[in-house]
Design a protein around this motif. Sequence first.
Motif, PDB file in Angstrom:
ATOM      1  N   ARG A 394      -3.167  -2.536   9.018  1.00 26.24           N
ATOM      2  CA  ARG A 394      -1.810  -3.304   8.673  1.00 26.24           C
ATOM      3  C   ARG A 394      -2.074  -4.706   8.335  1.00 26.24           C
ATOM      4  NH1 ARG A 394       0.508  -1.789  12.935  1.00 26.24           N
ATOM      5  NH2 ARG A 394       1.546   0.104  11.977  1.00 26.24           N
ATOM      6  N   GLU A 398      -0.408  -5.807   4.603  1.00 27.03           N
ATOM      7  CA  GLU A 398       0.647  -6.720   4.778  1.00 27.03           C
ATOM      8  C   GLU A 398       0.263  -7.842   3.950  1.00 27.03           C
ATOM      9  OE1 GLU A 398       1.798  -7.163   8.557  1.00 27.03           O
ATOM     10  OE2 GLU A 398       2.870  -5.267   8.753  1.00 27.03           O
ATOM     11  N   VAL A 404       2.506  -0.253   6.170  1.00 27.44           N
ATOM     12  CA  VAL A 404       1.893   0.677   6.857  1.00 27.44           C
ATOM     13  C   VAL A 404       2.701   1.537   7.799  1.00 27.44           C
ATOM     14  CG1 VAL A 404      -0.121   1.552   8.251  1.00 27.44           C
ATOM     15  CG2 VAL A 404      -0.526  -0.229   6.235  1.00 27.44           C
TER      16      VAL A 404
END
Length: 438
Positions: A394, A398, A404
């Motif tokens: 993640r 990001e 995600v």
Amino acid sequence: MTTTVAATHAPRPARAWVAPTAGAAPLVLFLLASPLQVEDAPLAVEQPDGTWDIPAGTPYLLNTSWPESGYFLWFVAWAAGLSCVTAVLVCRRRPVLATLLAAWPFVTIPLLGTFAWGWWLALLMITCLVVQDSWRRAVLPLVATLAGAWLYALTNVPAALPIGPVNAGSSDGAPSPAAGAIYTVAVALVVGVAAVVRVVRASSRRSRAAAATERHALEVESVAVERARLARDLHDVVAHHVSLVAVRAESAPYTYPDLGDDARRVLADIAGDARQALGELRQVLAVLQRTDGGARAPQPTACDIAGLVEQARAAGQDVTLTGDCEDVPAAQGYVLYRAAQEALTNARRHAPGAPTTITLALVSDVAGLRVTNPVDDPGGPGDVVPGGGLIGMRERVEALGGVVTAEREGSAFVLVVSLPVGPREPVPAVRRDAAGVA
């Protein structure tokens, strides 16, 4: 660094009234069902000469007209009852005040010759509730509870219960130390159970706090490690393109000999800036404690997911790959590659032998990856608790503005990675078709 530690004797505001309210409700019913009265207590009789004959054992105030009319008993019963109920409600916040509110009704025993057993029950409730927050603050209500029990046993005054007035010991009014000992043991058992409940609850809170601290530490560690890896990986991707810029700028005067002096100077400046950018990126690597002598290989792209699938199949894993990997930019392709790698690892770990499906897609300006595999314990729908791998994934996604999602859909675990991309431009690599390799 400043560390704030909450006091162990201060209950949480939202929960401070739950247990006291639960205790006050049955106390109200108990007091209402225990009429305060003096059974067979002869009142004073006025003699012909104007004097009053007060039988022995009669409470002093019962020789007046006001107690005789019943108003005094009514007033004491309601005032003492409301005071005891209030004491139970406020005991966890004001234990000293609560003890006084529940203890003062016993002062009326010499006046009435009786008392409500519910008053003593309120003291016991206060002790059990206060001990949940502080051992030290529970000493005062505990002493008051034991004192009330021994007062009842040694004076043998009748106590009002729902079944009527009851004496602690013998019916002839003699003191009963045995009854006091029984009450003492009973109080010790009840307060001991309350203390055990406190210990169990404290242990449960510590376990939850330790688990939360462990999860937080795992998240912090995973995020830190993934950020370092992401910085190094993006360096390799960016360094490749910047080095191409430098090489092309330096080779342009030889490729195009007709360039003027101004154009050659501009290209030389571009090459110098590119070399400077590469040097600064290497300084970032030094900060990240990466050795300069480490092997530098081309970073994998989205099309290299096919190689992951082939490796997984060689290891006996049932994997199906579909979709198109072309035109996915290098940075996004590398993130998709790492996401697929982590997804295959999780599938082998949590669903060994189960078929896994990987789908690649590039729709409009979004590159996506979807991985599904059945699970042995479906559980309920919704998000799953992320481990270190998902937390790192993640963080990596990001960082590029992606999203995600990892959740259970029926009997399958579904991982979806979405990454925004710019306008489609073919990547400088050999054209490969992931679905064809699959």
